[in-house]
Design an enzyme around this catalytic site. Sequence first.
Site, PDB file in Angstrom:
ATOM      1  N   GLY A   1       5.712  -6.284  11.801  1.00  0.00           N
ATOM      2  CA  GLY A   1       6.134  -7.348  10.879  1.00  0.00           C
ATOM      3  C   GLY A   1       5.331  -7.307   9.595  1.00  0.00           C
ATOM      4  O   GLY A   1       4.322  -6.605   9.483  1.00  0.00           O
TER       5      GLY A   1
ATOM      6  N   ASP B   1      -6.246  -8.810   6.717  1.00  0.00           N
ATOM      7  CA  ASP B   1      -6.505  -9.952   5.839  1.00  0.00           C
ATOM      8  C   ASP B   1      -5.285 -10.332   4.997  1.00  0.00           C
ATOM      9  O   ASP B   1      -5.331 -11.289   4.228  1.00  0.00           O
ATOM     10  CB  ASP B   1      -7.702  -9.660   4.917  1.00  0.00           C
ATOM     11  CG  ASP B   1      -7.484  -8.408   4.070  1.00  0.00           C
ATOM     12  OD1 ASP B   1      -6.387  -7.820   4.142  1.00  0.00           O
ATOM     13  OD2 ASP B   1      -8.419  -8.022   3.341  1.00  0.00           O
TER      14      ASP B   1
ATOM     15  N   ARG C   1       1.194  -8.359   5.305  1.00  0.00           N
ATOM     16  CA  ARG C   1       0.557  -8.626   3.995  1.00  0.00           C
ATOM     17  C   ARG C   1       1.611  -8.670   2.910  1.00  0.00           C
ATOM     18  O   ARG C   1       1.316  -8.404   1.748  1.00  0.00           O
ATOM     19  CB  ARG C   1      -0.475  -7.560   3.685  1.00  0.00           C
ATOM     20  CG  ARG C   1       0.169  -6.206   3.703  1.00  0.00           C
ATOM     21  CD  ARG C   1      -0.673  -5.122   3.232  1.00  0.00           C
ATOM     22  NE  ARG C   1      -0.065  -3.899   3.739  1.00  0.00           N
ATOM     23  CZ  ARG C   1      -0.287  -2.711   3.281  1.00  0.00           C
ATOM     24  NH1 ARG C   1      -1.109  -2.552   2.284  1.00  0.00           N
ATOM     25  NH2 ARG C   1       0.307  -1.675   3.794  1.00  0.00           N
TER      26      ARG C   1
ATOM     27  N   ASP D   1       8.637   2.122  11.310  1.00  0.00           N
ATOM     28  CA  ASP D   1       8.584   0.876  10.522  1.00  0.00           C
ATOM     29  C   ASP D   1       8.461   1.181   9.035  1.00  0.00           C
ATOM     30  O   ASP D   1       8.500   0.255   8.219  1.00  0.00           O
ATOM     31  CB  ASP D   1       7.411  -0.005  10.982  1.00  0.00           C
ATOM     32  CG  ASP D   1       6.087   0.728  10.951  1.00  0.00           C
ATOM     33  OD1 ASP D   1       5.970   1.775  11.613  1.00  0.00           O
ATOM     34  OD2 ASP D   1       5.164   0.273  10.253  1.00  0.00           O
TER      35      ASP D   1
HETATM   36  P1  AMP Z   1       1.754   0.086   6.742  1.00  0.00           P
HETATM   37  O1  AMP Z   1       0.478   0.845   6.766  1.00  0.00           O
HETATM   38  O2  AMP Z   1       2.074  -0.481   5.405  1.00  0.00           O
HETATM   39  O3  AMP Z   1       2.896   0.825   7.306  1.00  0.00           O
HETATM   40  O4  AMP Z   1       1.508  -1.162   7.665  1.00  0.00           O
HETATM   41  C1  AMP Z   1       1.580  -1.171   9.083  1.00  0.00           C
HETATM   42  C2  AMP Z   1       1.480  -2.579   9.592  1.00  0.00           C
HETATM   43  O5  AMP Z   1       0.179  -3.112   9.334  1.00  0.00           O
HETATM   44  C3  AMP Z   1       2.450  -3.560   8.949  1.00  0.00           C
HETATM   45  O6  AMP Z   1       2.838  -4.481   9.922  1.00  0.00           O
HETATM   46  C4  AMP Z   1       1.620  -4.203   7.870  1.00  0.00           C
HETATM   47  O7  AMP Z   1       2.102  -5.466   7.501  1.00  0.00           O
HETATM   48  C5  AMP Z   1       0.281  -4.297   8.559  1.00  0.00           C
HETATM   49  N1  AMP Z   1      -0.830  -4.334   7.596  1.00  0.00           N
HETATM   50  C6  AMP Z   1      -1.265  -3.324   6.836  1.00  0.00           C
HETATM   51  N2  AMP Z   1      -2.302  -3.726   6.068  1.00  0.00           N
HETATM   52  C7  AMP Z   1      -2.525  -5.015   6.344  1.00  0.00           C
HETATM   53  C8  AMP Z   1      -3.455  -5.991   5.881  1.00  0.00           C
HETATM   54  N3  AMP Z   1      -4.376  -5.720   4.973  1.00  0.00           N
HETATM   55  N4  AMP Z   1      -3.367  -7.229   6.401  1.00  0.00           N
HETATM   56  C9  AMP Z   1      -2.455  -7.522   7.331  1.00  0.00           C
HETATM   57  N5  AMP Z   1      -1.553  -6.657   7.809  1.00  0.00           N
HETATM   58  C10 AMP Z   1      -1.588  -5.408   7.328  1.00  0.00           C
HETATM   59 MG    MG Z   2       4.630  -0.132   6.425  1.00  0.00          MG
END
Ligand code: AMP
Ligand code: MG
Length: 502
Positions: free
Chosen positions: A94, A129, A97, A256
């Site tokens: 989900g 965060d 951020r 995702d």
């Molecule tokens: P991503 O690396 O963008 O594919 O993110 C993978 C998952 O980690 C997703 O659900 C993002 O929303 C979550 N996520 C990545 N960075 C953060 C962050 N700094 N705080 C909260 N959730 C994060």
């Molecule tokens: Mg992502």
Amino acid sequence: MSTTTKIYELFPFDNTYARLPEHFYARVNPTPVTKPGLVKINGPLASHLGLDPAYLASPNGIEILAGNRVPEGSEPLALAYAGHQFGGWVPQLGDGRALLLGEVTDADGLRLDIQLKGSGPTPFSRMGDGRAWIGPVLREYVISEAMAALSIPTTRALAAVTTDETIIREQTLPGAVLTRVASSHIRVGTFQFFAARQDVQGLRLLADHVIDRHYPEVREADNPYLALLESVIARQATLIARWMEIGFIHGVMNTDNMAISGETIDFGPCAFMDSYHPDKVFSSIDHMGRYAYNKQPEIAHSNLACFASAILPLINDNEETAIEAATGTINSFSDHFNAAWSSGLRAKIGLAEEEAGDFELAQDLLHRMALNQADFMLTFRRLCDLPGRTEQNSAHTEASVRDLFHNPESFDGWVADWRARLRRESRGDFERQAAMRVVNPAYIPRNHLVEKVITAALSDDFEPFENLLAVLSRPFDDQPQHAAYQDPPRPEELVHQTFCGT
Ligand code: AMP
Ligand code: MG
């Protein structure tokens, strides 16, 4: 009546995702930041969306873009999704951020999401965060806008703002928020979220939403959901071929991070290759080379198999019948990809007519480039300038390509075959060169240029960011005054690894 697009001071939101059931998302407002500061408004994109760039750059606009003020008509949502990350199943991810502010319609009548990224925690943040630092924000801004200018389907960057807050990663870093525009944020993992919960009703609502929004033509098919699968496969296969044509490595092709719309999404540790090698990997977290340059088609294929598996209950009530139908469709991925990749490569080497052996000719060039660490972008761009059908080449032009090869004779061996092939084209050199120059860019966001932008931004210097954006907005034009942006990195500038930077 005026025919010009109406410019709204505020966002003319019309939110369809927020009308889907409550378990599709969490309703959560952005968390205000200390002191929002403007880095950049994407003026042309804002106007295309019917938004006033001057309003966005005003104190009220900046407050909205930083998440300090929720604009009228916005219904902020964190979307629920799941996903396979590096092959491991995560039942709930989900938007951790990011927040969808709402949907608007652009000047072409297309519905687009406006999303804040780095706007604070949500129920999906897990240990994170909910914030972003300036590095990944500028990286996504530059690379997504470069992709758009290269005519590759992609999410866009509407704005970047600073927060005057400190983000703690391996070190403390300045915070920022990106405003992202996408034709939707629905991912393969969004379907997997409902499939894993055996929520067939949710799946059907999501699929119908996707069909209305991205694939209305499949409504007419005998089995619209099977036709949806076929269309998603075709778009994704084309997208991967387009990435590979420009030497792009996404870096984190988890389910995702694959948009159902067929747009490039989630620019994490992505990179453009300088010297060509099919096994290139830049991402610091991709230890096994799972998402290497040449692995991208097979990974896309397996992500699409996850999509197919998620929508099986929609394809047919009988699971066996559904599997049989979906398998046939999934197997079409390779045909779609091979067709797109081979026509892309043929265009890159200037072939308008189709002959057996064309693909092998292009592959032979790539093979020689890999052996000789030839620069991917420069090899193809300079090839455009070579006289093709005659041997009367200027030694200087020829040298500009062969010098890119450690062993220039390796290029000589190929160029003779290429010329022999071009003599069988009815198109003349002049026409061929013009066609090659609109598929082989002169400018790409090389990793060391992006790194320089980020390093300067850490000292509050955004000039390199502005300059790079300007050059990359015309990637196919020769810009002699900016020739230095074409140069491969010097050894001390080489970027070996890129980071997710979350
Ligand atoms: P991503 O690396 O963008 O594919 O993110 C993978 C998952 O980690 C997703 O659900 C993002 O929303 C979550 N996520 C990545 N960075 C953060 C962050 N700094 N705080 C909260 N959730 C994060
Ligand atoms: Mg992502």
